[in-house]
Design a protein around this motif. Structure first.
Motif, short mmCIF file in Angstrom:
data_model
loop_
_atom_site.label_atom_id
_atom_site.label_comp_id
_atom_site.label_asym_id
_atom_site.label_seq_id
_atom_site.Cartn_x
_atom_site.Cartn_y
_atom_site.Cartn_z
N PRO A 213 54.45 44.36 44.18
CA PRO A 213 53.31 45.02 44.85
C PRO A 213 52.83 46.06 43.95
CG PRO A 213 55.45 45.54 45.84
CD PRO A 213 55.88 44.71 44.93
N HIS A 214 51.60 46.52 44.55
CA HIS A 214 50.77 47.55 43.86
C HIS A 214 51.45 48.99 44.17
CE1 HIS A 214 48.44 45.08 41.76
NE2 HIS A 214 47.93 44.11 42.72
N GLY A 215 51.46 49.98 43.40
CA GLY A 215 51.43 51.22 44.08
C GLY A 215 50.43 51.80 44.76
N ASP A 216 49.20 51.24 44.59
CA ASP A 216 48.12 51.77 45.31
C ASP A 216 47.00 50.49 45.47
OD1 ASP A 216 45.57 54.33 44.76
OD2 ASP A 216 45.89 53.20 46.58
N THR A 217 45.84 50.45 45.48
CA THR A 217 44.93 49.46 45.73
C THR A 217 45.10 48.54 44.60
OG1 THR A 217 43.55 50.76 47.14
CG2 THR A 217 42.53 48.75 46.27
N CYS A 218 44.82 47.19 44.91
CA CYS A 218 44.74 46.20 43.64
C CYS A 218 43.72 46.65 42.77
CB CYS A 218 44.66 44.84 44.32
SG CYS A 218 44.44 43.63 42.97
N PRO A 219 43.82 46.71 41.48
CA PRO A 219 42.81 47.04 40.63
C PRO A 219 41.91 45.89 40.48
CG PRO A 219 44.68 46.25 39.21
CD PRO A 219 45.25 46.56 40.84
N ALA A 220 41.71 44.82 40.93
CA ALA A 220 40.78 43.68 40.80
C ALA A 220 39.88 44.00 42.26
CB ALA A 220 41.53 42.42 40.92
N LYS A 221 40.29 44.69 43.10
CA LYS A 221 39.31 44.77 44.03
C LYS A 221 38.04 45.30 44.06
CE LYS A 221 39.25 46.50 48.99
NZ LYS A 221 39.93 47.35 50.20
N GLY A 222 37.10 44.43 44.31
CA GLY A 222 35.60 44.75 44.25
C GLY A 222 35.00 44.48 43.00
N LYS A 223 36.18 43.83 41.99
CA LYS A 223 35.67 43.55 40.45
C LYS A 223 35.21 42.17 40.54
CE LYS A 223 36.71 47.62 38.71
NZ LYS A 223 37.20 48.23 40.02
N LYS A 224 34.31 41.72 39.35
CA LYS A 224 33.65 40.44 39.34
C LYS A 224 34.32 39.73 38.31
CE LYS A 224 29.28 38.08 38.89
NZ LYS A 224 27.92 38.17 38.83
N CYS A 225 34.88 38.47 38.87
CA CYS A 225 35.68 37.60 37.76
C CYS A 225 34.60 37.14 36.63
CB CYS A 225 36.37 36.54 38.55
SG CYS A 225 36.94 35.05 37.37
N ARG A 226 34.85 37.22 35.43
CA ARG A 226 34.32 36.65 34.13
C ARG A 226 34.25 35.40 34.00
NH1 ARG A 226 35.44 41.50 29.42
NH2 ARG A 226 34.45 43.28 30.74
N PHE A 227 35.23 34.68 34.79
CA PHE A 227 35.25 33.02 34.51
C PHE A 227 34.46 32.29 35.70
CE2 PHE A 227 37.26 29.07 35.34
CZ PHE A 227 37.14 28.43 33.99
N CYS A 228 34.64 32.73 36.90
CA CYS A 228 33.89 32.17 37.97
C CYS A 228 32.93 32.77 38.58
CB CYS A 228 34.71 31.66 39.00
SG CYS A 228 35.48 32.74 40.12
N GLY A 229 32.67 34.07 38.34
CA GLY A 229 31.65 34.95 39.05
C GLY A 229 31.92 35.52 40.33
N LYS A 230 33.01 35.33 41.01
CA LYS A 230 33.15 35.60 42.17
C LYS A 230 33.84 36.98 42.37
CE LYS A 230 33.52 30.99 44.12
NZ LYS A 230 34.30 30.19 44.68
N LEU A 231 33.96 37.69 43.21
CA LEU A 231 34.67 39.04 43.45
C LEU A 231 36.10 39.13 43.79
CD1 LEU A 231 31.80 40.70 45.51
CD2 LEU A 231 32.44 41.00 43.05
N ASN A 232 36.75 40.23 43.41
CA ASN A 232 38.14 40.61 43.93
C ASN A 232 39.35 39.90 43.18
OD1 ASN A 232 37.14 42.43 46.09
ND2 ASN A 232 36.55 40.57 47.12
N HIS A 233 38.81 39.49 41.90
CA HIS A 233 40.17 38.95 41.17
C HIS A 233 39.41 38.94 39.74
CE1 HIS A 233 38.01 35.25 41.72
NE2 HIS A 233 38.17 34.98 40.36
N PHE A 234 40.65 39.07 38.84
CA PHE A 234 40.12 39.06 37.35
C PHE A 234 40.07 37.72 36.86
CE2 PHE A 234 39.90 43.36 37.42
CZ PHE A 234 40.94 44.14 37.28
N ALA A 235 39.49 37.50 35.59
CA ALA A 235 39.48 36.20 35.14
C ALA A 235 40.90 35.51 34.87
CB ALA A 235 38.59 36.19 33.63
#
Length: 243
Positions: A213-235
């Motif tokens: 688990p994360h110590g705080d909020t997931c760093p991918a929250k609110g971020k846009k994936c560069r592969f599929c273009g959807k939010l809340n996860h990294f490529a």
């Protein structure tokens, strides 16, 4: 519908492009008929009067120019509908309707149900015998979801089963975008597959690919994936890559 009150419905806009008029008239007329059903209006005199009213000034001028033989009298609702439909669709051949159908691709923000409805409207003019099979093939080849395409190519699916699977994926993606626990909504067979495929990486975050688990909020929250273009996860953690 209460006397003296009618809901708003956008008038039909007549344009110089015959093809545009044909496709938009079909959509407009479907919407108008649904409105009549929703309001409980069955009397042909009222339906005709409301058709003229809602269609707008441009259509009203064209109705006035029609002969009585073509547009009928005050109680000839269907005759007026047929006359207007002929007016706006007569220039479009069956071959061109098929061309429009084959060119129709799912739009980026269009749901699978909306895409299906659009195809269903177009195919009515194509006069195919196997409409469901034609729509199924069109969705497989032109939908935006690679997951739907790969599932449909791996196994024989009916149109309804494909639509149900696509709807489930849309709900799942929406819940993941809001960081909602989706495990309770995933069919058991799908959940078992995910567990088998991720048993060796239980400490890895599904969204950012980092330790969990994360110590705080997931760093991918609110971020846009560069592969599929959807939010809340990294490529690097994008599930679309392995589908």
């Amino acid at each position: 519908m209460e006397s003296g009150t009618i809901p708003y419905y956008e008038p039909f806009s007549v344009q110089a492009d015959h093809v545009s008029n044909a496709t938009r008239w079909e959509e407009w007329l479907d919407g108008f008929i649904n409105l009549m059903v929703a309001c409980g209006i069955t009397d042909d005199v009222r339906k005709r009067a409301l058709l003229v009213h809602y269609a707008g000034k441009e259509v009203q001028l064209e109705i006035e120019a029609m002969t009585a033989e073509h547009k009928g009298g005050k109680n000839d609702f269907q005759k007026l509908v047929d006359a207007l439909t002929t007016r706006y669709t007569a220039h479009v051949t069956k071959t061109y309707w098929k061309h429009l159908f084959r060119r129709s691709k799912q739009l980026p923000d269009e749901t699978i149900d909306r895409y299906h409805s659009r195809l269903r409207m177009l195919i009515r003019k194509c006069e195919y015998i196997d409409e469901d099979e034609q729509i199924l093939t069109q969705i497989i080849e032109n939908c935006t979801s690679k997951r739907v395409q790969r599932r449909a190519l791996k196994e024989d699916m009916s149109l309804e089963s494909l639509l149900q699977y696509a709807r489930w994926l849309e709900i799942l993606d929406s819940m993941e975008a809001e960081n909602i626990d989706t495990s309770a909504n995933i069919p058991r067979s799908e959940l078992d597959k995910q567990k088998r495929g991720t048993s060796k990486n239980k400490s890895k975050c599904y969204y950012c690919g980092g330790p969990y688990p994360h110590g705080d909020t997931c760093p991918a929250k609110g971020k846009k994936c560069r592969f599929c273009g959807k939010l809340n996860h990294f490529a690097k953690a994008c599930r679309s890559k392995g589908e």
